[in-house]
Scaffold this active site. Structure first.
Site, mmCIF file in Angstrom:
data_model
loop_
_atom_site.group_PDB
_atom_site.id
_atom_site.type_symbol
_atom_site.label_atom_id
_atom_site.label_comp_id
_atom_site.label_asym_id
_atom_site.label_seq_id
_atom_site.Cartn_x
_atom_site.Cartn_y
_atom_site.Cartn_z
ATOM 1 N N CYS A 1 7.343 -7.544 2.673
ATOM 2 C CA CYS A 1 6.113 -8.288 2.348
ATOM 3 C C CYS A 1 5.012 -7.330 1.904
ATOM 4 O O CYS A 1 4.472 -6.570 2.714
ATOM 5 C CB CYS A 1 5.675 -9.086 3.579
ATOM 6 S SG CYS A 1 4.037 -9.824 3.449
ATOM 7 N N CYS B 1 1.570 -7.685 3.564
ATOM 8 C CA CYS B 1 1.618 -7.195 4.946
ATOM 9 C C CYS B 1 1.294 -5.707 5.006
ATOM 10 O O CYS B 1 0.693 -5.228 5.975
ATOM 11 C CB CYS B 1 2.999 -7.426 5.553
ATOM 12 S SG CYS B 1 3.487 -9.160 5.699
#
Length: 324
Positions: free
Chosen positions: A79, A82
């Site tokens: 991700c 993230c």
């Protein structure tokens, strides 16, 4: 204040939970008194950020939340957002010095926790206070908004539950850590922060220009691409008459421009699946330039939500079906 990522439509308004100012003062006094009397043993700075799995969740999060708010960062290695949010939350955990603890949960290794919290896209940030879970936000966010949310969370912990945080023993980090220099700012940090501030001030044109300045030198900058898509969306919606837009869309289901405008309103209102479904159906109804214009707008809205959100994946599949 506008969120940088529109997938933050689920933010809990902790500011709505108000209590008397005296309660906060008493909590501060209790914290100071506890420190003077020895109180609970101080923890090293390394205890402010912890990796949590399903086996240790009860002790590391639920039990810990009885003495300090625990912020949970649901993330994954693949991700990209993230990788931006995680280090920011870690830095803030150390800066807040025991007012909250950050628990990091790798969703790939802890699918059950992800399901229990109803996570539909990452990064997703929750808090647990005195055993009670609170959704904070999903997706990327400006540091200023994250700080505001954390301040409100800490206030709720103090005023509702008497949680005054934990003492931190800075000496336990060792002399090398104390003398470690701060990480240098990235080459575009100032421009990105200026763009975020422009968004917060509803200066969408200024935010658009700031993000474009970053992308002119770094076309692959994921934060700038995300911010640009959101700033352009908010700028468009700011000029709309919502009632008229909804009326036009209802009366002209095949009109590309009417459906594009309504989809923008859907997304800003947090109705992500409705926005995507509206544009997929409009692509199906139209041909030529109209179809292409709708398709391009749908791809732009995908950028606002982020490629890792499962709703984007589902809409991409639906779009492919009507195109091919």
């Amino acid at each position: 204040m506008q969120p940088r990522n529109m997938s933050m439509s689920g933010v809990v308004d902790l500011a709505a939970v108000k209590a008397a100012g005296e309660a906060k003062v008493k909590a501060e006094q209790a914290r100071a008194e506890s420190a003077r009397q020895g109180g609970p043993a101080a923890v090293p700075p390394s205890s402010l950020v912890i990796d949590v799995d399903e086996a240790g969740f009860e002790s590391d999060v639920l039990q810990r939340s009885a003495e300090v708010p625990v912020v949970i960062d649901f993330w994954a290695e693949w991700c990209e957002p993230c990788k931006q949010l995680g280090p920011l939350l870690e830095r803030l955990a150390h800066e807040y010095n025991g007012r909250f603890v950050l628990a990091k949960v790798d969703v790939d290794a802890n699918q059950m926790l992800m399901q229990q919290f109803g996570i539909q896209g990452i990064p997703a940030v929750f808090a647990v206070v005195a055993g009670q879970a609170l959704p904070l936000f999903q997706g990327a966010a400006p540091e200023s908004q994250i700080r505001e949310t954390l301040d409100q969370l800490i206030q709720v912990g103090e005023e509702r539950f008497g949680l005054t945080g934990i003492a931190v023993d800075r000496d336990a980090a060792g002399p090398e850590a104390a003398q470690a220099p701060e990480a240098p700012a990235g080459p575009y940090d100032a421009l990105l922060e200026a763009a975020a501030q422009a968004l917060d001030a509803n200066d969408f044109a200024g935010a658009v220009q700031a993000y474009k300045n970053v992308l002119s030198d770094d076309p692959a900058n994921s934060e700038a691409k995300l911010g640009l898509a959101q700033a352009e969306l908010l700028g468009r919606v700011q000029k709309m008459d919502p009632n008229q837009v909804r009326k036009d869309a209802a009366e002209n289901p095949g009109d590309a421009d009417a459906q594009i405008a309504a989809a923008d309103l859907d997304l800003v209102g947090g109705h992500v699946e409705d926005a995507f479904g509206r544009l997929v159906e409009t692509v199906r109804r139209n041909f030529g330039d109209d179809r292409d214009r709708v398709r391009v707008r749908l791809l732009e809205l995908f950028e606002v939500i982020g490629p890792d959100d499962p709703r984007v994946g589902a809409a991409r599949t639906a779009l492919a079906r009507v195109l091919f």
